[in-house]
Motif scaffolding. Structure first.
Motif, PDB file in Angstrom:
ATOM      1  N   SER A   7       0.843  -1.183   0.000  1.00  0.00           N
ATOM      2  CA  SER A   7       0.000   0.000   0.000  1.00  0.00           C
ATOM      3  C   SER A   7       0.882   1.238   0.000  1.00  0.00           C
ATOM      4  CB  SER A   7      -0.920   0.018   1.225  1.00  0.00           C
ATOM      5  OG  SER A   7      -0.178   0.036   2.418  1.00  0.00           O
ATOM      6  N   GLY A   8       0.306   2.370  -0.385  1.00  0.00           N
ATOM      7  CA  GLY A   8       1.005   3.631  -0.279  1.00  0.00           C
ATOM      8  C   GLY A   8       1.462   4.260  -1.579  1.00  0.00           C
ATOM      9  N   GLY A   9       1.264   3.593  -2.695  1.00  0.00           N
ATOM     10  CA  GLY A   9       1.669   4.192  -3.965  1.00  0.00           C
ATOM     11  C   GLY A   9       0.746   5.329  -4.370  1.00  0.00           C
ATOM     12  N   GLY A  10       1.104   5.994  -5.459  1.00  0.00           N
ATOM     13  CA  GLY A  10       0.262   7.072  -5.940  1.00  0.00           C
ATOM     14  C   GLY A  10       1.022   8.046  -6.807  1.00  0.00           C
ATOM     15  N   LEU A  11       0.398   9.195  -7.035  1.00  0.00           N
ATOM     16  CA  LEU A  11       0.977  10.261  -7.848  1.00  0.00           C
ATOM     17  C   LEU A  11       1.508  11.359  -6.935  1.00  0.00           C
ATOM     18  CD1 LEU A  11       1.435  11.698 -10.597  1.00  0.00           C
ATOM     19  CD2 LEU A  11      -0.901  12.589 -10.376  1.00  0.00           C
ATOM     20  N   VAL A  12       2.728  11.791  -7.194  1.00  0.00           N
ATOM     21  CA  VAL A  12       3.333  12.831  -6.383  1.00  0.00           C
ATOM     22  C   VAL A  12       4.150  13.737  -7.285  1.00  0.00           C
ATOM     23  CG1 VAL A  12       5.379  11.435  -5.867  1.00  0.00           C
ATOM     24  CG2 VAL A  12       4.673  13.239  -4.275  1.00  0.00           C
ATOM     25  N   GLN A  13       4.298  14.984  -6.887  1.00  0.00           N
ATOM     26  CA  GLN A  13       5.096  15.923  -7.658  1.00  0.00           C
ATOM     27  C   GLN A  13       6.586  15.708  -7.393  1.00  0.00           C
ATOM     28  OE1 GLN A  13       3.672  19.853  -6.674  1.00  0.00           O
ATOM     29  NE2 GLN A  13       2.041  19.748  -8.201  1.00  0.00           N
ATOM     30  N   PRO A  14       7.431  16.098  -8.315  1.00  0.00           N
ATOM     31  CA  PRO A  14       8.878  16.006  -8.075  1.00  0.00           C
ATOM     32  C   PRO A  14       9.269  16.740  -6.789  1.00  0.00           C
ATOM     33  CG  PRO A  14       8.458  16.474 -10.376  1.00  0.00           C
ATOM     34  CD  PRO A  14       7.132  16.570  -9.681  1.00  0.00           C
ATOM     35  N   GLY A  15      10.145  16.101  -6.025  1.00  0.00           N
ATOM     36  CA  GLY A  15      10.544  16.653  -4.740  1.00  0.00           C
ATOM     37  C   GLY A  15       9.671  16.205  -3.588  1.00  0.00           C
ATOM     38  N   GLY A  16       8.570  15.551  -3.891  1.00  0.00           N
ATOM     39  CA  GLY A  16       7.656  15.096  -2.856  1.00  0.00           C
ATOM     40  C   GLY A  16       8.082  13.785  -2.223  1.00  0.00           C
ATOM     41  N   SER A  17       7.219  13.286  -1.337  1.00  0.00           N
ATOM     42  CA  SER A  17       7.515  12.062  -0.588  1.00  0.00           C
ATOM     43  C   SER A  17       6.331  11.103  -0.628  1.00  0.00           C
ATOM     44  CB  SER A  17       7.823  12.396   0.876  1.00  0.00           C
ATOM     45  OG  SER A  17       8.962  13.225   0.992  1.00  0.00           O
ATOM     46  N   LEU A  18       6.655   9.832  -0.528  1.00  0.00           N
ATOM     47  CA  LEU A  18       5.665   8.781  -0.375  1.00  0.00           C
ATOM     48  C   LEU A  18       6.228   7.738   0.571  1.00  0.00           C
ATOM     49  CD1 LEU A  18       4.337   8.028  -4.001  1.00  0.00           C
ATOM     50  CD2 LEU A  18       3.031   9.021  -2.113  1.00  0.00           C
ATOM     51  N   ARG A  19       5.322   7.018   1.230  1.00  0.00           N
ATOM     52  CA  ARG A  19       5.744   5.916   2.082  1.00  0.00           C
ATOM     53  C   ARG A  19       4.985   4.661   1.665  1.00  0.00           C
ATOM     54  NH1 ARG A  19       4.492   4.343   8.274  1.00  0.00           N
ATOM     55  NH2 ARG A  19       6.536   3.540   8.887  1.00  0.00           N
ATOM     56  N   LEU A  20       5.736   3.646   1.279  1.00  0.00           N
ATOM     57  CA  LEU A  20       5.152   2.366   0.914  1.00  0.00           C
ATOM     58  C   LEU A  20       5.198   1.416   2.105  1.00  0.00           C
ATOM     59  CD1 LEU A  20       6.749   1.771  -2.607  1.00  0.00           C
ATOM     60  CD2 LEU A  20       4.699   3.054  -2.018  1.00  0.00           C
ATOM     61  N   SER A  21       4.162   0.594   2.209  1.00  0.00           N
ATOM     62  CA  SER A  21       4.121  -0.440   3.236  1.00  0.00           C
ATOM     63  C   SER A  21       3.866  -1.791   2.580  1.00  0.00           C
ATOM     64  CB  SER A  21       3.006  -0.163   4.253  1.00  0.00           C
ATOM     65  OG  SER A  21       3.195   1.065   4.902  1.00  0.00           O
ATOM     66  N   LYS A  75       5.250  -7.147  13.298  1.00  0.00           N
ATOM     67  CA  LYS A  75       4.093  -7.014  12.412  1.00  0.00           C
ATOM     68  C   LYS A  75       4.324  -7.654  11.053  1.00  0.00           C
ATOM     69  CE  LYS A  75       2.531  -2.657  14.471  1.00  0.00           C
ATOM     70  NZ  LYS A  75       2.205  -1.221  14.216  1.00  0.00           N
ATOM     71  N   ASN A  76       5.500  -8.270  10.854  1.00  0.00           N
ATOM     72  CA  ASN A  76       5.841  -8.847   9.542  1.00  0.00           C
ATOM     73  C   ASN A  76       5.640  -7.826   8.428  1.00  0.00           C
ATOM     74  OD1 ASN A  76       6.547 -11.343  10.626  1.00  0.00           O
ATOM     75  ND2 ASN A  76       4.518 -12.200  10.342  1.00  0.00           N
ATOM     76  N   THR A  77       6.063  -6.619   8.679  1.00  0.00           N
ATOM     77  CA  THR A  77       5.819  -5.513   7.754  1.00  0.00           C
ATOM     78  C   THR A  77       7.118  -4.775   7.456  1.00  0.00           C
ATOM     79  OG1 THR A  77       3.553  -5.236   8.576  1.00  0.00           O
ATOM     80  CG2 THR A  77       4.522  -3.377   7.404  1.00  0.00           C
ATOM     81  N   GLN A  78       7.246  -4.348   6.222  1.00  0.00           N
ATOM     82  CA  GLN A  78       8.376  -3.522   5.830  1.00  0.00           C
ATOM     83  C   GLN A  78       7.852  -2.220   5.233  1.00  0.00           C
ATOM     84  OE1 GLN A  78      10.685  -4.676   2.322  1.00  0.00           O
ATOM     85  NE2 GLN A  78       9.176  -6.292   1.878  1.00  0.00           N
ATOM     86  N   TYR A  79       8.713  -1.219   5.268  1.00  0.00           N
ATOM     87  CA  TYR A  79       8.339   0.108   4.804  1.00  0.00           C
ATOM     88  C   TYR A  79       9.433   0.659   3.880  1.00  0.00           C
ATOM     89  CZ  TYR A  79       5.468  -0.409   8.977  1.00  0.00           C
ATOM     90  OH  TYR A  79       4.606  -0.888   9.943  1.00  0.00           O
ATOM     91  N   LEU A  80       9.017   1.559   3.009  1.00  0.00           N
ATOM     92  CA  LEU A  80       9.977   2.278   2.176  1.00  0.00           C
ATOM     93  C   LEU A  80       9.579   3.745   2.183  1.00  0.00           C
ATOM     94  CD1 LEU A  80      12.451   1.963   0.296  1.00  0.00           C
ATOM     95  CD2 LEU A  80      10.831   1.996  -1.619  1.00  0.00           C
ATOM     96  N   GLN A  81      10.362   4.545   2.878  1.00  0.00           N
ATOM     97  CA  GLN A  81      10.140   5.992   2.886  1.00  0.00           C
ATOM     98  C   GLN A  81      10.911   6.587   1.719  1.00  0.00           C
ATOM     99  OE1 GLN A  81       8.187   7.967   4.941  1.00  0.00           O
ATOM    100  NE2 GLN A  81       8.745   9.609   3.512  1.00  0.00           N
TER     101      GLN A  81
END
Length: 121
Positions: A7-21, A75-81
């Motif tokens: 989860s966590g994908g999407g559209l973002v502007q250059p320079g922005g941030s997203l966090r995937l789980s 939680k058996n979970t990984q993240y990507l900031q």
């Protein structure tokens, strides 16, 4: 049956941030390596970041200093900031886990279904 749900994908502007789980569910005894890969149109899948059960981390050269991988073993979970995103980061991002479902079983590789990240103004 083991599943990896991203989860966590999407559209973002250059320079922005997203966090995937990415959460692993099902019958799991132990997770060894976890990681994120990405595939852009017309390109091969490439490593973005990986983290071992001991916390050893590797990053692809193109994301060093901008992306941070982490995991929550309880939680058996990984993240990507992902920070300072660039248009060239646009791709489908897949999470990966290498694990044993049961005590004494073989080690298997599992993949998430992929989540789209688009960086555009």
């Amino acid at each position: 049956q083991v599943q990896l749900v991203e989860s966590g994908g999407g559209l973002v502007q250059p320079g922005g941030s997203l966090r995937l789980s990415c959460a692993a569910s099902g019958i799991i005894f132990s997770i060894y390596d976890m990681g994120w890969y990405r595939q852009a149109p017309g390109k091969q899948r490439e490593l973005v970041a990986s983290i071992s059960s001991r916390g050893i981390i590797n990053y692809g050269d193109s994301v060093k200093g901008r992306f941070t991988i982490s995991r929550d073993n309880a939680k058996n979970t990984q993240y990507l900031q992902m920070n300072s995103l660039k248009p060239e980061d646009t791709a489908v991002y897949y999470c990966h886990a290498r694990l044993t479902p049961r005590v004494g079983s073989l080690v298997y590789d599992y993949w998430g279904q992929g989540t789209q990240v688009a960086v555009s103004s």
